[in-house]
Design a protein around this motif. Sequence first.
Motif, mmCIF file in Angstrom:
data_model
loop_
_atom_site.group_PDB
_atom_site.id
_atom_site.type_symbol
_atom_site.label_atom_id
_atom_site.label_comp_id
_atom_site.label_asym_id
_atom_site.label_seq_id
_atom_site.Cartn_x
_atom_site.Cartn_y
_atom_site.Cartn_z
ATOM 1 N N ASN A 122 0.896 -1.260 0.047
ATOM 2 C CA ASN A 122 0.054 -0.120 -0.034
ATOM 3 C C ASN A 122 0.843 1.308 -0.054
ATOM 4 O O ASN A 122 1.555 1.363 0.799
ATOM 5 C CB ASN A 122 -0.814 -0.041 1.233
ATOM 6 C CG ASN A 122 -1.881 1.017 1.203
ATOM 7 O OD1 ASN A 122 -1.699 2.090 2.018
ATOM 8 N ND2 ASN A 122 -2.838 1.248 0.466
ATOM 9 N N GLN A 123 0.624 1.908 -1.242
ATOM 10 C CA GLN A 123 1.605 3.380 -1.405
ATOM 11 C C GLN A 123 0.685 4.439 -1.524
ATOM 12 O O GLN A 123 1.071 5.604 -2.089
ATOM 13 C CB GLN A 123 2.723 3.085 -2.128
ATOM 14 C CG GLN A 123 3.871 1.988 -2.110
ATOM 15 C CD GLN A 123 4.747 1.863 -3.085
ATOM 16 O OE1 GLN A 123 5.344 2.606 -3.466
ATOM 17 N NE2 GLN A 123 4.609 0.535 -3.726
ATOM 18 N N GLY A 124 -0.624 4.195 -1.955
ATOM 19 C CA GLY A 124 -1.619 5.266 -2.191
ATOM 20 C C GLY A 124 -1.825 5.235 -3.646
ATOM 21 O O GLY A 124 -1.114 4.544 -4.374
ATOM 22 N N ARG A 125 -2.900 5.762 -3.842
ATOM 23 C CA ARG A 125 -3.243 6.051 -5.413
ATOM 24 C C ARG A 125 -2.456 6.577 -6.436
ATOM 25 O O ARG A 125 -2.434 6.146 -7.507
ATOM 26 C CB ARG A 125 -4.656 6.534 -5.321
ATOM 27 C CG ARG A 125 -5.289 6.963 -6.788
ATOM 28 C CD ARG A 125 -7.043 7.240 -6.781
ATOM 29 N NE ARG A 125 -6.892 8.819 -6.511
ATOM 30 C CZ ARG A 125 -7.771 9.534 -6.795
ATOM 31 N NH1 ARG A 125 -9.077 9.017 -6.885
ATOM 32 N NH2 ARG A 125 -7.833 10.837 -6.345
ATOM 33 N N PHE A 126 -1.657 7.673 -6.029
ATOM 34 C CA PHE A 126 -0.531 8.239 -6.908
ATOM 35 C C PHE A 126 0.205 7.177 -7.370
ATOM 36 O O PHE A 126 0.866 7.010 -8.661
ATOM 37 C CB PHE A 126 0.048 9.523 -6.132
ATOM 38 C CG PHE A 126 0.883 9.942 -7.308
ATOM 39 C CD1 PHE A 126 0.552 10.903 -8.128
ATOM 40 C CD2 PHE A 126 2.288 9.717 -6.972
ATOM 41 C CE1 PHE A 126 1.648 11.263 -8.996
ATOM 42 C CE2 PHE A 126 3.330 10.352 -7.839
ATOM 43 C CZ PHE A 126 3.003 11.306 -8.633
ATOM 44 N N ARG A 163 -1.128 4.516 -9.652
ATOM 45 C CA ARG A 163 -1.266 5.036 -10.792
ATOM 46 C C ARG A 163 0.060 4.949 -11.738
ATOM 47 O O ARG A 163 0.124 4.828 -12.844
ATOM 48 C CB ARG A 163 -1.906 6.392 -11.187
ATOM 49 C CG ARG A 163 -3.479 6.195 -10.734
ATOM 50 C CD ARG A 163 -4.322 7.526 -11.101
ATOM 51 N NE ARG A 163 -5.513 7.344 -10.649
ATOM 52 C CZ ARG A 163 -6.209 8.132 -10.139
ATOM 53 N NH1 ARG A 163 -5.957 9.475 -9.809
ATOM 54 N NH2 ARG A 163 -7.508 8.278 -9.902
ATOM 55 N N ARG A 164 1.187 5.571 -10.993
ATOM 56 C CA ARG A 164 2.495 5.552 -11.520
ATOM 57 C C ARG A 164 2.705 4.316 -12.113
ATOM 58 O O ARG A 164 3.444 4.245 -13.210
ATOM 59 C CB ARG A 164 3.338 6.118 -10.673
ATOM 60 C CG ARG A 164 4.812 6.444 -11.233
ATOM 61 C CD ARG A 164 6.013 6.466 -10.237
ATOM 62 N NE ARG A 164 5.629 7.492 -9.007
ATOM 63 C CZ ARG A 164 6.440 8.593 -9.282
ATOM 64 N NH1 ARG A 164 7.279 8.927 -10.140
ATOM 65 N NH2 ARG A 164 6.248 9.518 -8.056
ATOM 66 N N ALA A 165 2.716 3.211 -11.281
ATOM 67 C CA ALA A 165 2.938 1.836 -11.780
ATOM 68 C C ALA A 165 2.282 1.403 -12.806
ATOM 69 O O ALA A 165 2.983 0.850 -14.008
ATOM 70 C CB ALA A 165 2.807 0.988 -10.391
ATOM 71 N N GLY A 166 0.968 1.801 -13.004
ATOM 72 C CA GLY A 166 0.028 1.335 -14.236
ATOM 73 C C GLY A 166 0.513 2.111 -15.436
ATOM 74 O O GLY A 166 0.587 1.658 -16.388
ATOM 75 N N LEU A 167 0.818 3.275 -15.271
ATOM 76 C CA LEU A 167 1.308 4.349 -16.268
ATOM 77 C C LEU A 167 2.439 3.696 -16.861
ATOM 78 O O LEU A 167 2.804 3.445 -18.217
ATOM 79 C CB LEU A 167 1.313 5.550 -15.956
ATOM 80 C CG LEU A 167 1.651 6.632 -16.797
ATOM 81 C CD1 LEU A 167 0.384 6.668 -17.771
ATOM 82 C CD2 LEU A 167 1.848 7.824 -16.299
ATOM 83 N N GLU A 186 2.772 11.340 -18.259
ATOM 84 C CA GLU A 186 3.822 10.947 -17.572
ATOM 85 C C GLU A 186 4.488 12.305 -17.185
ATOM 86 O O GLU A 186 5.309 12.345 -16.109
ATOM 87 C CB GLU A 186 4.808 10.261 -18.700
ATOM 88 C CG GLU A 186 4.418 8.843 -18.801
ATOM 89 C CD GLU A 186 5.157 8.289 -20.236
ATOM 90 O OE1 GLU A 186 5.464 7.013 -20.054
ATOM 91 O OE2 GLU A 186 5.374 8.725 -21.220
ATOM 92 N N GLY A 187 4.199 13.261 -18.131
ATOM 93 C CA GLY A 187 4.966 14.704 -17.777
ATOM 94 C C GLY A 187 4.297 15.070 -16.580
ATOM 95 O O GLY A 187 5.008 15.600 -15.596
ATOM 96 N N SER A 188 3.217 15.042 -16.125
ATOM 97 C CA SER A 188 2.356 15.619 -15.017
ATOM 98 C C SER A 188 2.742 14.629 -13.747
ATOM 99 O O SER A 188 2.958 15.222 -12.365
ATOM 100 C CB SER A 188 0.888 15.343 -15.280
ATOM 101 O OG SER A 188 0.295 13.975 -15.067
ATOM 102 N N VAL A 189 3.060 13.477 -13.982
ATOM 103 C CA VAL A 189 3.556 12.551 -12.739
ATOM 104 C C VAL A 189 5.160 12.947 -12.572
ATOM 105 O O VAL A 189 5.551 13.330 -11.226
ATOM 106 C CB VAL A 189 3.472 11.192 -13.144
ATOM 107 C CG1 VAL A 189 4.306 10.209 -12.204
ATOM 108 C CG2 VAL A 189 2.128 10.706 -13.188
ATOM 109 N N ALA A 190 5.728 13.216 -13.568
ATOM 110 C CA ALA A 190 7.273 13.745 -13.471
ATOM 111 C C ALA A 190 7.280 14.859 -12.705
ATOM 112 O O ALA A 190 8.133 15.471 -11.923
ATOM 113 C CB ALA A 190 8.034 13.614 -14.425
ATOM 114 N N ASP A 219 -3.512 13.915 -5.345
ATOM 115 C CA ASP A 219 -2.890 13.226 -6.566
ATOM 116 C C ASP A 219 -3.565 13.555 -8.056
ATOM 117 O O ASP A 219 -2.999 13.304 -8.895
ATOM 118 C CB ASP A 219 -2.935 11.746 -6.409
ATOM 119 C CG ASP A 219 -4.244 11.204 -6.202
ATOM 120 O OD1 ASP A 219 -5.088 12.043 -5.798
ATOM 121 O OD2 ASP A 219 -4.295 10.085 -6.408
ATOM 122 N N ASP A 220 -4.775 14.268 -7.871
ATOM 123 C CA ASP A 220 -5.441 14.436 -9.014
ATOM 124 C C ASP A 220 -5.583 16.051 -9.521
ATOM 125 O O ASP A 220 -4.978 16.416 -10.696
ATOM 126 C CB ASP A 220 -6.983 14.081 -9.026
ATOM 127 C CG ASP A 220 -7.675 14.608 -7.770
ATOM 128 O OD1 ASP A 220 -7.181 15.437 -6.947
ATOM 129 O OD2 ASP A 220 -9.043 14.299 -7.470
#
Length: 337
Positions: free
Chosen positions: A69-73, A76-80, A178-182, A196-197
């Motif tokens: 468990n690391q949270g939704r962000f 999503r990063r892993a899925g992306l 990817e840019g928004s995550v970075a 995170d949104d």
Amino acid sequence: MNPNTPSMSVVIPVYNEQDWIGRCLDALAGAAARAEWPVEIIVVDDGSTDRTPEVLAQRTGITVLSQPNQGRFEARRAGLAKASGDRVLLLDSRVIVDTDSLRFLRGQLTEHPERKVWNGHINVASADNPYAGFMAGLVTVPWRRYFANPRLTSFGVEEFDLFPKGTGFFCAPKESLEGSVAAFASLYEDVRLASDDTRMLRWIAERERIHLSPEFAATYHGRDTLRKFAAQSYFRGTTYVDSYLATSGPARNALFAALGLGAVGAGLLVKRPKATVALGAACSAAAGAVVKRCGASNAEARAVAGLLPLFAAGFGAGVLRGLGLALRTWLRRVTGR
């Protein structure tokens, strides 16, 4: 398939949603079939402790990633990172995609490639759930421009606070996400408490207009118990600080105004408790009338009037927690400790 149709990956973070993830996947598969659009489905199990892993193990045609468990962000990063599509649809496990939504989206991306980014039109299942109805009614006030006349439209960063938005049903080019995550940076050290949104979407809105349409729609099934509603109110207060404290605009102004009203209300409660309770009841009734004028249903307006005091207490406590977390992070960065 039309050669101009982009490939699509769907990323679904999930945590303890054994009762909803199957419904979410079934609706998604039906919408994809209706659109005649093969989609890659990636579900990230963020350390679920219920039967969610068992439910996912019984599914075929999906990729399942598991992590602590690391949270939704982070989910999503892993899925992306795993997604291979030109476009990525972020979808939450309690969001049920409308049958024709992906057919509409495919047509838009194929015929209007300049319309790159899409935020889903979310209908909230609130008829028999006052807790979900409260949240649905509350947002009709800041987003009344759209709810007064739902239609195909778009918004940029200048109107960011005035339109519905969220990553529960959101589609964008993979490179944009990817840019928004970075670029993601929170006021908090613990990303599980971060917004995170809103932060991700604001970064995208600075570069691309975000489109909305009632034809790209889904239904959200919110929390359905008093305990979950109280916990959600507290959490939303914390994420609201992370979303808006550092950015000028109507949402930050509302935050400061709420803090001022909260301080005044606390003082009055100590000095004149009966009068304060009566005033609070009157304000709750007035809030129900306001959201009704802004487009809320009768059930949603009643939920706002009835639950506003509880929400205000939980949200206010969450805001104070958020301010404390932000201050602690700032002090550590300044002092280097």
